[in-house]
Design a protein around this motif. Structure first.
Motif, short mmCIF file in Angstrom:
data_model
loop_
_atom_site.label_atom_id
_atom_site.label_comp_id
_atom_site.label_asym_id
_atom_site.label_seq_id
_atom_site.Cartn_x
_atom_site.Cartn_y
_atom_site.Cartn_z
N UNK A 54 -14.14 4.98 -17.96
CA UNK A 54 -13.09 5.78 -17.64
C UNK A 54 -12.13 4.99 -16.36
N UNK A 55 -10.72 5.07 -16.23
CA UNK A 55 -10.61 4.04 -15.41
C UNK A 55 -10.23 5.28 -14.29
N UNK A 56 -10.21 4.53 -12.97
CA UNK A 56 -10.01 5.12 -11.79
C UNK A 56 -8.02 5.59 -12.01
N UNK A 57 -7.50 6.72 -11.59
CA UNK A 57 -6.55 7.20 -11.81
C UNK A 57 -5.48 7.10 -11.00
N UNK A 58 -5.99 5.93 -9.94
CA UNK A 58 -4.77 5.94 -8.67
C UNK A 58 -5.49 4.21 -8.33
N UNK A 59 -4.36 3.38 -9.98
CA UNK A 59 -4.70 1.70 -9.67
C UNK A 59 -3.34 1.13 -8.67
N UNK A 60 -3.76 -0.35 -9.13
CA UNK A 60 -2.60 -1.52 -8.96
C UNK A 60 -1.30 -1.36 -9.83
N UNK A 61 -1.60 -0.99 -10.44
CA UNK A 61 -0.44 -1.41 -11.79
C UNK A 61 0.54 -1.50 -11.64
N UNK A 62 0.87 -0.46 -10.70
CA UNK A 62 2.46 -0.50 -9.94
C UNK A 62 3.36 -1.55 -9.94
N UNK A 63 2.39 -2.38 -9.51
CA UNK A 63 2.47 -3.89 -8.59
C UNK A 63 3.31 -5.19 -9.65
N UNK A 64 2.87 -4.07 -10.80
CA UNK A 64 3.41 -5.01 -11.30
C UNK A 64 4.32 -4.57 -12.65
N UNK A 65 5.52 -3.70 -11.56
CA UNK A 65 6.59 -2.64 -12.24
C UNK A 65 7.81 -3.33 -11.22
N UNK A 66 8.97 -2.65 -11.71
CA UNK A 66 10.10 -2.62 -11.14
C UNK A 66 10.03 -0.99 -9.76
N UNK A 67 8.88 -0.69 -9.64
CA UNK A 67 8.26 0.36 -8.24
C UNK A 67 7.75 -0.59 -7.23
N UNK A 68 7.25 -1.73 -7.41
CA UNK A 68 6.14 -1.79 -6.19
C UNK A 68 6.27 -3.51 -6.53
N UNK A 69 5.67 -4.08 -5.67
CA UNK A 69 5.23 -5.40 -5.20
C UNK A 69 4.06 -4.85 -4.40
#
Length: 588
Positions: A54-69
């Motif tokens: 199961x993937x960890x809940x806290x991921x770095x995926x938001x780096x790929x959105x308009x919410x974060x770099x």
């Protein structure tokens, strides 16, 4: 005779399981599958693989959105967002991990029918029911993860899922398996979840009376002591009936969304709303929304008092607690707090937080002051984001993010400085000290499913199904859920006039629900999937601000380079090369 490798790591593709070299180590490394029933640890190892994948809940995926770099230029998610996402370079892929888990779970489902976990026959039967229920639920979860990452339309316009594999494949099996339709895959997951719920209790708790033993287990035992040995507190954080219902909510919300609207897909918004309502009802309805759920990660007294695997009210499923831990603070604190400042929230996200009166900042009634932009805002802004002038860390240090601030926290000053003028605060406990001379941690835990997510699932689906105030067969509406969430956050005051405006307009309510989801679940890995579910704009340029004195200079930080076909992820390129029955999604 069937033989398997002890704890064989099915990494790489699930299809690699068919390679003969996995079945040819020395004989002492083999166990016969018949030994699964007589050696519980061996049998349990197959089930454990379903959890560990199961993937960890806290991921770095938001780096790929308009919410974060991120200031980590080696990040695969930064590269993905800026033009390097391909079918041979897919950081969101679940193909290897989830298919490996499914194969292990298939072995357990096929061969772990009556494992000798304990001598008492009643307890043994209960444990075997529970573990089989876990296996079916985990298999459904991994199917959901596969669909989220790999379902999509082929070149000829068919909405396809992934290959359905419901048995363990021997090394000589035919691995050239075509993809099943999206709906067939959804139905497979729903069937597995239904089986899981038949076998599992809604929750694991120690009972004190035989009359409390759930009816479906009373033919096995009416002894609360024996029941507790299998289904009591010691089983907490294993997959249970409520978790299976929550997985169904995630699955059906995804399937009902614009991303997968197709004549072949029979899932409706009503289905998604009903699934979420089942979980909400188990939580006690609208009143079950945890009062302290906004800051679940900083409720230190609550976290410290967790015992016997118990959940805080906000949690449906969580990972184990980690004591004296500094991992998240090391990664995300600003440099002057001895962190690496990795998650940099965008101005786009900051602008999404309304004023405390509930109005968006671009609404004339909001009272937003561009010369004092962080004043009188939604309190969640102060909980989730470190901005210029905020006081943070164990010594309540003032953080200055301007390029001329004279501190390493300033914009682009050093490699660990912010790129946007903001640092992430969510998940971080400000009493943690990361100074290498005097490091001190705190007790943390990571969720797997938060209750707030399911409330938001209901609000979104109910608004689409019945409008803002419609309830279907339930006693609450999308409006009721969003009102409770905003009141908990301290937004809108006693009247929340903006919410009342939205209550009369389904389109406005949709925008509000999407925004509330963005705020409540920010940095938790939902944004990349939600933008794709909604078929929303994925190419909004990430923006930031340079604050020097009273001067606010807004700027573009990072452009996004997504193509329209990227609303759907790819089938791994190597798999399509090896197997001609495995069709690729359009565009990849």
């Amino acid at each position: 005779m069937k033989r398997v490798i002890i704890l064989a790591l099915l990494t790489g593709s699930f299809l690699m399981t068919g390679c003969s070299d996995l079945f040819e180590p020395a004989n002492e490394n083999f166990k016969d599958l018949s030994q699964m029933t007589t050696e519980p640890n061996f049998g349990q190892s197959f089930l454990t693989r379903g959890y560990s994948a199961i993937p960890s809940y806290i991921q770095d995926w938001d780096y790929a959105t308009d919410d974060a770099v991120t200031n980590d230029y080696t990040s695969s998610y930064l590269k993905m967002a800026t033009g390097t996402w391909t079918s041979s370079n897919d950081p969101l892929s679940r193909w290897d991990a989830s298919y490996a888990a499914i194969l292990y779970l298939n072995q357990y489902i096929e061969n772990g029918v009556d494992i000798d976990y304990v001598n008492d026959l009643s307890v043994r039967e209960l444990i075997n029911m529970r573990t089989r229920g876990e296996a079916f639920g985990l298999r459904a979860l991994h199917m959901y993860l596969l669909l989220r990452s790999h379902a999509g339309y082929t070149d000829d316009g068919r909405l396809m899922g992934v290959p359905i594999i419901n048995e363990f494949l021997e090394s000589d099996a035919d691995f050239n398996i075509p993809r099943s339709t999206f709906m067939e895959c959804v139905q497979q997951a729903l069937d597995d979840l239904a089986t899981a719920e038949e076998l599992l209790p809604d929750d694991y708790n120690d009972l004190a009376d035989g009359a409390e033993v759930p009816e479906k287990y009373q033919s096995i035992t009416t002894s609360w002591e024996l029941y507790n040995n299998a289904m009591g507190n010691d089983a907490r954080q294993l997959l249970n009936g409520m978790i299976a219902k929550a997985i169904r909510s995630r699955l059906l919300l995804m399937a009902a969304s614009p991303q997968f609207q197709d004549a072949s897909n029979t899932v409706t918004w009503e289905d998604a709303a009903d699934a979420a309502a089942e979980v909400i009802d188990l939580k006690g309805g609208i009143s079950g929304l945890a009062a302290n759920g906004v800051t679940w990660y900083t409720n230190t007294d609550e976290i410290s008092n967790l015992a016997e695997g118990a959940n805080p009210d906000e949690m449906i499923w969580r990972e184990n607690v980690q004591t004296n831990n500094t991992d998240l603070e090391d990664k995300h604190y600003p440099p002057t707090l001895f962190g690496n400042g990795r998650m940099n929230p965008t101005q786009n996200l900051v602008d999404a937080f309304p004023m405390a009166n509930g109005y968006p900042i671009d609404n004339a009634a909001s009272g937003y002051d561009s010369s004092n932009p962080y004043s009188n805002r939604d309190p969640r802004l102060y909980d989730y984001i470190i901005y210029n002038g905020a006081t943070e860390g164990p010594s309540s240090s003032t953080i200055y993010t301007g390029s001329q601030s004279g501190t390493e926290d300033g914009l682009n000053v050093i490699s660990t400085s912010t790129r946007t003028g903001y640092y992430m605060k969510k998940f971080l406990i400000m009493s943690v000290n990361c100074n290498p001379v005097s490091t001190s941690g705190q007790t943390h835990y990571r969720p797997r499913i938060r209750a707030t997510e399911i409330f938001l699932n209901y609000a979104e689906a109910a608004n689409e199904a019945w409008g803002p105030t419609g309830t279907g067969t339930h006693g609450y509406s999308a409006y009721d859920v969003i009102k409770a969430i905003r009141q908990r956050a301290g937004v809108g005051g006693t009247s929340d006039r903006y919410l009342e405006t939205c209550a009369a307009d389904q389109d406005l309510m949709r925008e509000l629900i999407h925004n509330e989801r963005r705020l409540e679940l920010c940095f938790e890995g939902f944004r990349i999937w939600d933008l794709r579910r909604w078929k929303a704009d994925m190419n909004e340029t990430a923006r930031g601000v340079d604050v020097n004195g009273s001067t606010y200079t807004y700027m573009d930080v990072e452009e996004r380079a997504y193509k329209d076909y990227m609303y759907y992820g790819p089938i791994p390129y190597t798999e399509t090369l090896k197997f001609n029955n495995l069709e690729q999604n359009k565009g990849w």
